[in-house]
Design a protein around this motif. Structure first.
Motif, mmCIF file in Angstrom:
data_model
loop_
_atom_site.group_PDB
_atom_site.id
_atom_site.type_symbol
_atom_site.label_atom_id
_atom_site.label_comp_id
_atom_site.label_asym_id
_atom_site.label_seq_id
_atom_site.Cartn_x
_atom_site.Cartn_y
_atom_site.Cartn_z
ATOM 1 N N GLU A 47 -60.324 33.753 -59.747
ATOM 2 C CA GLU A 47 -59.529 34.444 -60.742
ATOM 3 C C GLU A 47 -58.056 34.411 -60.349
ATOM 4 O O GLU A 47 -57.714 34.676 -59.191
ATOM 5 N N GLY A 48 -57.216 34.015 -61.283
ATOM 6 C CA GLY A 48 -55.782 33.981 -61.013
ATOM 7 C C GLY A 48 -55.293 32.624 -60.541
ATOM 8 O O GLY A 48 -54.101 32.421 -60.335
ATOM 9 N N LYS A 49 -56.200 31.652 -60.381
ATOM 10 C CA LYS A 49 -55.795 30.333 -59.896
ATOM 11 C C LYS A 49 -54.881 29.633 -60.899
ATOM 12 O O LYS A 49 -53.861 29.045 -60.520
ATOM 13 N N GLY A 50 -55.250 29.714 -62.176
ATOM 14 C CA GLY A 50 -54.432 29.067 -63.206
ATOM 15 C C GLY A 50 -53.016 29.629 -63.198
ATOM 16 O O GLY A 50 -52.040 28.873 -63.266
ATOM 17 N N ARG A 51 -52.917 30.944 -63.079
ATOM 18 C CA ARG A 51 -51.594 31.581 -63.075
ATOM 19 C C ARG A 51 -50.781 31.168 -61.850
ATOM 20 O O ARG A 51 -49.592 30.856 -61.956
ATOM 21 N N LEU A 52 -51.417 31.155 -60.679
ATOM 22 C CA LEU A 52 -50.694 30.754 -59.463
ATOM 23 C C LEU A 52 -50.209 29.307 -59.575
ATOM 24 O O LEU A 52 -49.063 28.999 -59.245
ATOM 25 N N ASN A 53 -51.082 28.415 -60.055
ATOM 26 C CA ASN A 53 -50.677 27.015 -60.190
ATOM 27 C C ASN A 53 -49.560 26.846 -61.221
ATOM 28 O O ASN A 53 -48.654 26.034 -61.038
ATOM 29 N N LEU A 54 -49.634 27.625 -62.300
ATOM 30 C CA LEU A 54 -48.565 27.562 -63.309
ATOM 31 C C LEU A 54 -47.234 27.999 -62.690
ATOM 32 O O LEU A 54 -46.202 27.338 -62.883
ATOM 33 N N LEU A 55 -47.250 29.102 -61.943
ATOM 34 C CA LEU A 55 -46.021 29.601 -61.327
ATOM 35 C C LEU A 55 -45.450 28.568 -60.343
ATOM 36 O O LEU A 55 -44.237 28.312 -60.317
ATOM 37 N N ILE A 56 -46.334 27.970 -59.557
ATOM 38 C CA ILE A 56 -45.890 26.982 -58.558
ATOM 39 C C ILE A 56 -45.345 25.738 -59.266
ATOM 40 O O ILE A 56 -44.248 25.257 -58.959
ATOM 41 N N ALA A 57 -46.101 25.229 -60.245
ATOM 42 C CA ALA A 57 -45.661 24.027 -60.975
ATOM 43 C C ALA A 57 -44.320 24.287 -61.662
ATOM 44 O O ALA A 57 -43.437 23.425 -61.678
ATOM 45 N N LYS A 59 -41.918 26.371 -60.781
ATOM 46 C CA LYS A 59 -40.836 26.384 -59.781
ATOM 47 C C LYS A 59 -40.471 24.945 -59.381
ATOM 48 O O LYS A 59 -39.295 24.586 -59.295
ATOM 49 N N VAL A 60 -41.492 24.118 -59.181
ATOM 50 C CA VAL A 60 -41.262 22.735 -58.740
ATOM 51 C C VAL A 60 -40.591 21.916 -59.847
ATOM 52 O O VAL A 60 -39.583 21.245 -59.609
ATOM 53 N N PHE A 61 -41.129 21.987 -61.059
ATOM 54 C CA PHE A 61 -40.563 21.170 -62.147
ATOM 55 C C PHE A 61 -39.152 21.629 -62.519
ATOM 56 O O PHE A 61 -38.303 20.786 -62.826
ATOM 57 N N GLN A 164 -38.300 12.779 -51.499
ATOM 58 C CA GLN A 164 -37.127 13.242 -50.732
ATOM 59 C C GLN A 164 -36.726 14.646 -51.180
ATOM 60 O O GLN A 164 -36.437 15.510 -50.357
ATOM 61 N N LEU A 165 -36.733 14.866 -52.480
ATOM 62 C CA LEU A 165 -36.336 16.179 -53.001
ATOM 63 C C LEU A 165 -37.349 17.259 -52.595
ATOM 64 O O LEU A 165 -36.970 18.346 -52.161
ATOM 65 N N LEU A 166 -38.635 16.920 -52.708
ATOM 66 C CA LEU A 166 -39.649 17.945 -52.448
ATOM 67 C C LEU A 166 -39.836 18.239 -50.967
ATOM 68 O O LEU A 166 -40.196 19.365 -50.591
ATOM 69 N N LEU A 167 -39.588 17.242 -50.117
ATOM 70 C CA LEU A 167 -39.691 17.500 -48.673
ATOM 71 C C LEU A 167 -38.768 18.652 -48.287
ATOM 72 O O LEU A 167 -39.186 19.598 -47.614
ATOM 73 N N SER A 168 -37.515 18.594 -48.751
ATOM 74 C CA SER A 168 -36.593 19.667 -48.353
ATOM 75 C C SER A 168 -36.839 20.949 -49.155
ATOM 76 O O SER A 168 -36.652 22.046 -48.633
ATOM 77 N N PHE A 169 -37.290 20.793 -50.388
ATOM 78 C CA PHE A 169 -37.640 21.978 -51.195
ATOM 79 C C PHE A 169 -38.731 22.804 -50.497
ATOM 80 O O PHE A 169 -38.578 24.009 -50.284
ATOM 81 N N PHE A 170 -39.823 22.143 -50.113
ATOM 82 C CA PHE A 170 -40.928 22.875 -49.478
ATOM 83 C C PHE A 170 -40.557 23.342 -48.065
ATOM 84 O O PHE A 170 -41.045 24.367 -47.596
ATOM 85 N N ALA A 194 -45.103 13.563 -65.159
ATOM 86 C CA ALA A 194 -45.966 14.385 -66.010
ATOM 87 C C ALA A 194 -47.007 15.141 -65.171
ATOM 88 O O ALA A 194 -46.837 15.303 -63.956
ATOM 89 N N ASP A 195 -48.054 15.595 -65.818
ATOM 90 C CA ASP A 195 -49.166 16.303 -65.170
ATOM 91 C C ASP A 195 -48.670 17.552 -64.439
ATOM 92 O O ASP A 195 -47.941 18.341 -65.007
ATOM 93 N N GLU A 196 -49.082 17.737 -63.177
ATOM 94 C CA GLU A 196 -48.746 18.964 -62.439
ATOM 95 C C GLU A 196 -48.373 18.638 -61.008
ATOM 96 O O GLU A 196 -48.716 17.559 -60.498
ATOM 97 N N ILE A 197 -47.651 19.548 -60.383
ATOM 98 C CA ILE A 197 -47.432 19.470 -58.934
ATOM 99 C C ILE A 197 -47.778 20.859 -58.414
ATOM 100 O O ILE A 197 -47.061 21.831 -58.653
ATOM 101 N N THR A 198 -48.935 20.968 -57.771
ATOM 102 C CA THR A 198 -49.497 22.257 -57.358
ATOM 103 C C THR A 198 -50.271 22.045 -56.053
ATOM 104 O O THR A 198 -50.439 20.894 -55.623
#
Ligand code: TMP
Ligand code: ASP
Length: 239
Positions: A47-57, A59-61, A164-170, A194-198
């Protein structure tokens, strides 16, 4: 309500896609609580996985958008556990970038998980459930008609830029981006991320302790799956 969900279009393993009323160029992408692994041979949910992935995606996008990367993400609808995205034709290639070796390539080539790579490694997989998404080379991608040679060059270039962008972001969240999978789509002649980054599609380890905080916890039955996704979000929320 700002947008209205339209007709059901497609259901994937972790998301459901609908049209958006009055906006034919967009889709409504709903994040499910389901978790699958090994091409859905293993299934679970929390429960709450969809919401967590949405929040993470989200922030990343939003970060990638700010950095000038062409992404399909328009905006997140938190109350709906959904995002409005540009409608694209998904290219049937999974583009995997690895900074440390883990998972399938570590196993196949006989490397210890966590072996650092001097240069990021870009790999292509053919997105085809019936074949279990096989690892392919560029010539095989052409043989399959998945993309043109120019497009494949562009996909690899974009994937390395995103890396390169995500290495320093994370890193700012004390997370080590071990590897991740990207999908791209075509929209009016241009390519778009497209798709997701989670944590479903990335390996994220704690930089110091190397604790794994991504979907490997589910794949490998290590427990604390929900807590790990929540930990990733709480770290990203504050950067
Ligand atoms: P792999 O080591 O299993 O090939 O996975 C590499 C990365 O790609 C890892 O971060 C998980 C992600 N991935 C997906 O998002 N979807 C998939 O179907 C697979 C096999 C991997
Ligand atoms: N994404 C694939 C599945 O849902 C494989 C994986 O992530 O292990 O089955």
């Amino acid at each position: 309500m700002k947008y209205q969900k339209g007709d059901f279009l497609y259901e994937g393993k972790a998301k459901k896609i609908y049209s958006v009323k009055g906006h034919p160029q967009w889709v409504w992408m709903e994040f499910k609580d389901d978790l699958t692994a090994f091409n859905a041979k293993k299934r679970g949910a929390f429960e709450g996985k969809g919401r967590l992935n949405l929040l993470i995606a989200n922030k990343v996008f939003e970060f990638l958008k700010q950095e000038g990367v062409k992404v399909h993400w328009v905006e997140a609808l938190l109350d709906e556990t959904a995002a409005i995205c540009q409608k694209v034709d998904i290219i049937p290639l999974e583009v995997v970038v690895r900074n440390w070796l883990a998972g399938s390539t570590a196993k196949r080539l006989g490397f210890k998980e966590g072996t650092v790579l001097e240069e990021p490694l870009v790999e292509l997989y053919y997105k085809k459930d019936e074949l279990d998404d096989p690892f392919i080379n560029e010539d095989q991608a052409l043989l399959l008609g998945a993309a043109t040679r120019e497009e494949i060059g562009e996909l690899k270039k974009q994937a390395l830029k995103v890396n390169q962008l995500l290495l320093s972001f994370f890193q700012k969240a004390c997370l080590q981006l071990v590897d991740f999978k990207l999908e791209f789509g075509r929209s009016s002649a241009s390519l778009m991320l497209a798709d997701e980054i989670t944590p479903d599609s990335c390996r994220l380890w704690d930089i110091k302790t190397k604790e794994r905080l991504d979907k490997d916890r589910f794949r490998r039955d290590w427990g604390r799956v929900k807590e790990s996704y929540a930990e990733i979000w709480s770290r990203l929320e504050s950067i």
